[in-house]
Design a protein around this motif. Structure first.
Motif, PDB file in Angstrom:
ATOM      1  N   ILE A   1      -9.197 -19.216  36.217  1.00 34.79           N
ATOM      2  CA  ILE A   1     -10.076 -18.420  37.086  1.00 34.79           C
ATOM      3  C   ILE A   1     -11.417 -18.303  36.359  1.00 34.79           C
ATOM      4  N   SER A   2     -12.414 -18.974  36.881  1.00 37.45           N
ATOM      5  CA  SER A   2     -13.731 -18.987  36.227  1.00 37.45           C
ATOM      6  C   SER A   2     -14.606 -17.894  36.819  1.00 37.45           C
ATOM      7  N   VAL A   3     -15.225 -17.114  35.946  1.00 35.17           N
ATOM      8  CA  VAL A   3     -16.085 -16.006  36.371  1.00 35.17           C
ATOM      9  C   VAL A   3     -17.273 -15.953  35.416  1.00 35.17           C
ATOM     10  N   THR A   4     -18.426 -15.575  35.945  1.00 36.18           N
ATOM     11  CA  THR A   4     -19.649 -15.453  35.144  1.00 36.18           C
ATOM     12  C   THR A   4     -20.274 -14.087  35.379  1.00 36.18           C
ATOM     13  N   ASP A   5     -21.105 -13.680  34.440  1.00 40.32           N
ATOM     14  CA  ASP A   5     -21.882 -12.448  34.570  1.00 40.32           C
ATOM     15  C   ASP A   5     -23.275 -12.737  34.025  1.00 40.32           C
ATOM     16  N   ALA A   6     -24.283 -12.526  34.869  1.00 37.67           N
ATOM     17  CA  ALA A   6     -25.661 -12.863  34.482  1.00 37.67           C
ATOM     18  C   ALA A   6     -26.206 -11.957  33.382  1.00 37.67           C
ATOM     19  N   ASP A   7     -25.570 -10.810  33.140  1.00 29.73           N
ATOM     20  CA  ASP A   7     -26.053  -9.914  32.093  1.00 29.73           C
ATOM     21  C   ASP A   7     -25.738 -10.491  30.714  1.00 29.73           C
ATOM     22  N   ALA A   8     -26.303  -9.849  29.697  1.00 29.36           N
ATOM     23  CA  ALA A   8     -26.148 -10.343  28.330  1.00 29.36           C
ATOM     24  C   ALA A   8     -25.370  -9.340  27.501  1.00 29.36           C
TER      25      ALA A   8
ATOM     26  N   PRO B   1     -22.388   2.289  33.426  1.00 29.97           N
ATOM     27  CA  PRO B   1     -21.010   2.177  33.918  1.00 29.97           C
ATOM     28  C   PRO B   1     -20.638   0.721  34.201  1.00 29.97           C
ATOM     29  N   ALA B   2     -19.353   0.467  34.182  1.00 26.66           N
ATOM     30  CA  ALA B   2     -18.876  -0.899  34.370  1.00 26.66           C
ATOM     31  C   ALA B   2     -19.002  -1.303  35.838  1.00 26.66           C
ATOM     32  N   LEU B   3     -19.292  -2.593  36.067  1.00 25.21           N
ATOM     33  CA  LEU B   3     -19.341  -3.171  37.407  1.00 25.21           C
ATOM     34  C   LEU B   3     -18.177  -4.150  37.543  1.00 25.21           C
ATOM     35  N   SER B   4     -17.732  -4.346  38.765  1.00 29.55           N
ATOM     36  CA  SER B   4     -16.552  -5.180  38.980  1.00 29.55           C
ATOM     37  C   SER B   4     -16.683  -5.956  40.278  1.00 29.55           C
ATOM     38  N   SER B   5     -15.834  -6.959  40.411  1.00 31.61           N
ATOM     39  CA  SER B   5     -15.703  -7.724  41.647  1.00 31.61           C
ATOM     40  C   SER B   5     -14.281  -8.275  41.690  1.00 31.61           C
ATOM     41  N   THR B   6     -13.843  -8.644  42.858  1.00 28.59           N
ATOM     42  CA  THR B   6     -12.483  -9.151  43.047  1.00 28.59           C
ATOM     43  C   THR B   6     -12.534 -10.483  43.782  1.00 28.59           C
ATOM     44  N   THR B   7     -11.473 -11.252  43.622  1.00 27.71           N
ATOM     45  CA  THR B   7     -11.334 -12.516  44.335  1.00 27.71           C
ATOM     46  C   THR B   7      -9.876 -12.686  44.739  1.00 27.71           C
ATOM     47  N   LYS B   8      -9.722 -13.507  45.738  1.00 27.99           N
ATOM     48  CA  LYS B   8      -8.378 -13.751  46.277  1.00 27.99           C
ATOM     49  C   LYS B   8      -7.820 -15.041  45.691  1.00 27.99           C
TER      50      LYS B   8
ATOM     51  N   LEU C   1      -2.639 -13.180  45.472  1.00 30.97           N
ATOM     52  CA  LEU C   1      -3.000 -12.238  44.417  1.00 30.97           C
ATOM     53  C   LEU C   1      -4.442 -11.812  44.589  1.00 30.97           C
ATOM     54  N   TRP C   2      -4.748 -10.663  44.034  1.00 33.44           N
ATOM     55  CA  TRP C   2      -6.138 -10.190  43.919  1.00 33.44           C
ATOM     56  C   TRP C   2      -6.416  -9.975  42.436  1.00 33.44           C
ATOM     57  N   VAL C   3      -7.413 -10.687  41.956  1.00 28.32           N
ATOM     58  CA  VAL C   3      -7.804 -10.601  40.550  1.00 28.32           C
ATOM     59  C   VAL C   3      -9.129  -9.857  40.460  1.00 28.32           C
ATOM     60  N   GLU C   4      -9.174  -8.864  39.581  1.00 31.79           N
ATOM     61  CA  GLU C   4     -10.386  -8.064  39.405  1.00 31.79           C
ATOM     62  C   GLU C   4     -11.063  -8.447  38.094  1.00 31.79           C
ATOM     63  N   ALA C   5     -12.408  -8.608  38.166  1.00 32.01           N
ATOM     64  CA  ALA C   5     -13.221  -8.868  36.983  1.00 32.01           C
ATOM     65  C   ALA C   5     -14.081  -7.642  36.711  1.00 32.01           C
TER      66      ALA C   5
ATOM     67  N   ASN D   1     -15.902 -19.319  42.684  1.00 28.25           N
ATOM     68  CA  ASN D   1     -15.460 -19.589  44.059  1.00 28.25           C
ATOM     69  C   ASN D   1     -15.202 -18.267  44.765  1.00 28.25           C
ATOM     70  N   LYS D   2     -15.370 -18.305  46.086  1.00 31.60           N
ATOM     71  CA  LYS D   2     -15.068 -17.115  46.870  1.00 31.60           C
ATOM     72  C   LYS D   2     -13.594 -16.763  46.762  1.00 31.60           C
ATOM     73  N   ASP D   3     -12.745 -17.764  46.788  1.00 33.70           N
ATOM     74  CA  ASP D   3     -11.315 -17.577  46.547  1.00 33.70           C
ATOM     75  C   ASP D   3     -10.782 -18.846  45.886  1.00 33.70           C
ATOM     76  N   PHE D   4      -9.588 -18.740  45.311  1.00 35.58           N
ATOM     77  CA  PHE D   4      -8.985 -19.833  44.564  1.00 35.58           C
ATOM     78  C   PHE D   4      -7.624 -20.167  45.179  1.00 35.58           C
ATOM     79  N   SER D   5      -7.299 -21.439  45.179  1.00 36.11           N
ATOM     80  CA  SER D   5      -5.989 -21.895  45.647  1.00 36.11           C
ATOM     81  C   SER D   5      -5.409 -22.835  44.591  1.00 36.11           C
ATOM     82  N   PHE D   6      -4.139 -22.614  44.275  1.00 34.95           N
ATOM     83  CA  PHE D   6      -3.453 -23.453  43.294  1.00 34.95           C
ATOM     84  C   PHE D   6      -2.131 -23.941  43.897  1.00 34.95           C
ATOM     85  N   PHE D   7      -1.814 -25.200  43.661  1.00 40.00           N
ATOM     86  CA  PHE D   7      -0.550 -25.785  44.094  1.00 40.00           C
ATOM     87  C   PHE D   7       0.321 -25.975  42.856  1.00 40.00           C
TER      88      PHE D   7
END
Length: 952
Positions: A662-669, A721-728, A711-715, A642-648
């Protein structure tokens, strides 16, 4: 906004302005009818001005001749702004240079600056419409629809500049390419003759290319280490500078060579082949590799050709005999000219270096030389003269094999002469197969029992029995041919295979009862047929390549062998029909390449066939399978689902409880696809489980302290070198009824209020005001009187929604005194409402004469009976109109389907609508409330109110 041709937006583009050497009086031919209607009307005035003003006008025009220089990249699309002549010539202000000149201010009496309409036009026709367009009104130069190709443009324009036309091509140096324009600016008072130069900058749009696909270099086999040999036909790249050819390399150096590149004063790079090891032509006479030229563009482009390194022969080998001695037997009745033997030496060199001549040693007696002739070229020894009775029976012939610059090799031939009294048997051949000069030619696919020749065996004396047999090894047999005597048939006895043996030498031997032998030599040469298909070294070719490879990347060199000879053994390579189109296979060299970048995430494995086909008639082929595995590179960042996550989360949630995943995927192997999660901010409160992606709170959360968290969560993946992304992450706390109502007024159970006896029924006396920190239904407050004490306390009632206390009945004389009301303030929380109580003291009297008396009454513990009756409060919904569910579209659609079901469907629809409307109305009445908190109340005034009343 200007494109790459803008002088003020690109540091690589320069605009220069300077007077030119052109004079309008010397070149009136440059004036022509402008395309603009304004310029067309002004032309007669221009010519009249030239006619009457004369030299003064020429001087003025000379001072207005200018030159502009622009630069832009080749290959730009149409419409890119190159420059504005009006701005760059300072004919209009910068702010209005790109606007239509019709919007410039006109001459007025107010003193505003006035600019006349200008007209820009090319001085003559020509090629102006091909590469640039000129706006006649604004003077803006743009690229045209025809894409500018620097290499084609400068090749057409040559090396000289021509100002005669409106556009010309100039290439004054190897690194420059100019587009030249002549522009006229009108009207006369702003007349300019402008020379515009547009420098075309090179981009890397051409790959290096060798002029020939096959390059040959010859190296002497005795070349010392570090010998340098120039490689003719270097690669050519039409691009210039760093975009041109920068370096060369070999695909396979064979451990014997390396490459060096030399640059001359003109910047041309020439590859040199350097010998790095000892060469031996007799061990390997040729090396084949691929030479690759690479330019300096980003990304670089490649060109390749096949480089064949031939090893030329030197005379480093001498003739050698296999045997040191041979024995020869000659019958005394042998015919003159009959070959009795042949000697042969071997020299591993080539050409003249391997030229061998044979001669007798000086030790050989002259009598032996006269009897036996030695052929200098072939080494054949023939009987030169008839053997007489006085001839020696044994001759020792020492034969020398002579090579250029070599010590002769020596072989000894011992010739034994057998004297015969009677004539030996005779062998007469009659060939059936093709025979030329004593050699029989047979195809290898000839069937068994193919006849070769008939032999007639006879005794010249006619008195001896003659027998014969076949001497030598091979798939042949000699058998009597019935019913004739002394007739023998030579034929094949087994299948023949050219690839196993190409030449046979057999002999038909005849002897009589006296022991005399005669031998007839037969040479059989097999002719090759296309009976063998090409064979790959490996039927399964397993390859690997990293994804995001360079275009035309080398994969492997296929190699198949064919046991046949000649063109039947020449192999060509082809891709199978299942091979993707972006794979290429050189039919001659067998080099397999891929023309495009491969993406492992799109496809990881490729499997297709390749064919090896020979040139026989009919051709034969074999098939191998290629499997290509694309290896992973870390070219994909982790991606959240998801672009961002909301929890109640309900408040007071226990520490380290599971908030959400928080579900995250990486197409690499592999490691490139391993993802670690971490909390960027609020890490002191929240923590995330990397393995499961579970988000947890370290502490219990209180909504009243903070209702939401961002919060901002970084994957981060495990690549290098390592690659990363963040979500709200947004966490919203749900309210729990954990706060009872807080009574703000009255402030104390000991405060009181004076109520005059003259107060009219229905008049408000005072109020109870409370707030609740919770939200929603947990904060909806209801007021009720649960206990009363006094002369007639039922005279007062409280509004369950507002907390206002009013007088219900007129006060009597008996009602004087202290009235005490125990008020319960309760919320509507779930599952259990919370409440608070407060004592409201009302003193009915005309005045407060004895305050200490009243305070003593308040200090006494009141005896109040608690009423268990809960307050009844009607909750008004905030949205009074419930949007009824419209059933009309459904009814219309259903009525069209079938007229027979209109009544039934209509009835069901109306029933459903009524039920839904009632349900929504009940839900709205029970859930949506209007909280009567009176947000504008002045709490300071209410705090002072009891004090003011008690002091009256």
């Amino acid at each position: 906004m200007r494109g790459q041709g803008n002088a003020r937006s690109s540091p690589a583009l320069a605009v220069s302005w300077r007077p030119a050497t052109w004079h309008p009086c010397l070149d009136m031919g440059h004036l022509h009818r402008p395309r603009s209607s304004t310029s067309y009307r002004n032309l007669p005035h221009v010519f009249l001005f030239f006619l009457f003003v004369g030299p003064f006008n020429c001087l003025a025009s000379y001072s207005r001749a200018t030159e502009l220089l622009y630069s832009l990249n080749e290959g730009l699309p149409a419409g890119v702004l190159i420059g504005s002549l009006a701005e760059d010539l300072r004919l209009v202000p910068r702010a209005t240079g790109r606007q239509n000149q019709q919007s410039l201010p006109e001459r007025t009496g107010s003193g505003a600056e006035w600019y006349p309409p200008l007209s820009f036009s090319l001085a003559s026709g020509g090629l102006s419409g091909q590469y640039v367009t000129l706006d006649n009104r604004s003077g803006e130069l743009h690229t045209s629809a025809l894409e500018i190709d620097r290499e084609a443009l400068c090749l057409e324009g040559g090396g000289g500049a021509a100002w005669g036309g409106s556009i010309s091509i100039s290439s004054p140096s190897s690194d420059s390419c100019l587009l030249l324009l002549d522009v006229l600016v009108l009207p006369q008072e702003y007349f300019r003759f402008v020379k515009v130069k547009i420098a075309i900058r090179d981009i890397n749009d051409n790959a290096p290319q060798f002029p020939v696909s096959q390059i040959s270099v010859w190296v002497p086999e005795n070349a010392p280490v570090n010998t340098r040999l120039v490689i003719e036909h270097p690669a050519v790249d039409p691009d210039i500078g760093t975009n041109g050819v920068q370096t060369y390399r070999l695909l396979d150096y064979h451990g014997m060579f390396t490459l060096d590149v030399e640059e001359n004063e003109n910047g041309e790079r020439t590859p040199y082949l350097i010998v790095m090891g000892a060469l031996d032509r007799e061990t390997q006479d040729q090396y084949v590799s691929i030479i690759i030229a690479e330019d300096g563009g980003s990304p670089p482009l490649l060109g390749s050709a096949t480089l064949t390194i031939g090893i030329s022969d030197i005379n480093d080998n001498c003739p050698l005999f296999i045997d040191s001695q041979i024995n020869i037997t000659v019958y005394g009745n042998a015919t003159v000219g009959t070959p009795i033997a042949a000697v042969q030496a071997v020299d591993r060199d080539l050409g003249t270096n391997a030229l061998i001549t044979y001669s007798y040693s000086q030790k050989v007696p002259q009598a032996s030389k006269d009897l036996f002739h030695l052929d200098e070229a072939t080494g054949v020894i023939k009987l030169f003269s008839k053997i007489g009775g006085s001839v020696l029976q044994t001759h020792k012939l020492t034969i020398l094999a002579n090579g250029p610059g070599c010590i002769p090799a020596v072989i000894t031939a011992l010739v034994s002469i057998i004297k015969v009294i009677f004539r030996p048997p005779e062998i007469v051949p009659r060939y059936i197969a093709n025979e030329i000069d004593g050699v029989v030619y047979l195809k290898e696919l000839e069937p068994v029992n193919t006849p070769i020749a008939f032999f007639t065996i006879r005794d010249p004396e006619g008195k001896y029995k003659v027998n014969c047999y076949l001497d030598g090894e091979g798939p042949f047999r000699l058998s009597p041919y019935k019913p004739y005597n002394n007739e023998y048939l030579l034929e094949t006895s087994k299948p023949m295979d050219y690839e196993l043996q190409q030449f046979y030498e057999i002999a038909v031997v005849a002897w009589n009862s006296e022991g005399f032998h005669v031998k007839r030599i037969i040479k059989v040469q097999l002719l090759d047929d296309n009976d063998n298909a090409p064979v790959f070294l490996q039927p399964l070719i397993e390859l690997t390549i990293e994804e995001n490879n360079a275009p035309n990347a080398f994969l492997t060199k296929l190699y198949a062998t064919d046991a046949d000879s000649g063109e039947r053994g020449q192999v060509s390579y082809f891709l199978g029909p299942d091979a993707p189109s972006y794979f290429s296979l050189d039919s001659v060299t067998g080099i397999l390449t891929v023309s495009t970048q491969l993406d492992r995430e799109e496809k990881e494995k490729y499997r297709y066939t390749v064919r090896a086909v020979d040139c026989g008639k009919p051709p034969r082929e074999s098939v191998a399978t290629v499997t290509l595995t694309v290896l992973d590179k870390n070219d994909n960042s982790p991606r959240f689902i998801n672009k961002d996550f909301s929890f109640f989360v309900p408040e007071n949630f226990p520490g380290y409880g599971e908030i959400g995943v928080i579900s995250v995927t990486d197409a690499d192997a592999g490691r490139n696809g391993w993802v670690a999660l971490s909390v960027v901010n609020q890490s002191d409160i929240f923590v995330i489980d990397t393995g499961k992606g579970m988000l947890r709170a370290k502490v219990s959360l209180d909504r009243e302290q903070q209702s939401s968290y961002t919060l901002w969560v970084e994957a981060v993946d495990g690549g290098e070198p390592a690659l990363s992304s963040t979500t709200k992450i947004t966490i919203l706390l749900l309210d729990i009824n954990d706060n009872p109502p807080l009574v703000l007024f009255p402030q104390s159970n000991m405060s009181y209020l004076l109520v005059l006896p003259s107060t009219l029924p229905g008049s408000p006396v005072t109020e109870v005001y409370a707030v609740d920190k919770d939200t929603g239904m947990n904060a909806v407050i209801a007021y009720s009187i649960i206990g009363r004490r006094g002369p007639r306390p039922e005279s007062f009632r409280i509004d369950p929604k507002t907390g206002n206390i009013t007088l219900e009945e007129a006060l009597l004389q008996t009602d004087y005194g202290l009235h005490r009301l125990l008020v319960k303030v309760s919320d509507h929380g779930y599952p259990e409402p919370l409440h608070s109580t407060v004592m409201v003291n009302l003193f009915v009297n005309d005045t407060v004469s004895n305050e200490s008396y009243i305070e003593s009454l308040l200090r006494k513990e009141p005896e109040i009976n608690i009423e268990e009756k809960e307050p009844q409060i009607s909750i008004e919904p905030t949205h009074r109109k419930v949007e009824s569910v419209s059933c009309m579209p459904t009814l219309v659609a259903l009525s069209v389907i079938s007229l027979s079901s209109i009544t039934l469907v209509t009835g069901m629809g109306i029933y459903i609508c009524l039920r839904k409307g009632k349900k929504h109305h009940r839900e709205d009445e029970s859930l949506e409330v209007q909280i009567p908190l009176k947000g504008k109340i002045d709490f300071h005034m209410r705090e002072r109110k009891p004090m003011d009343i008690s002091n009256i």
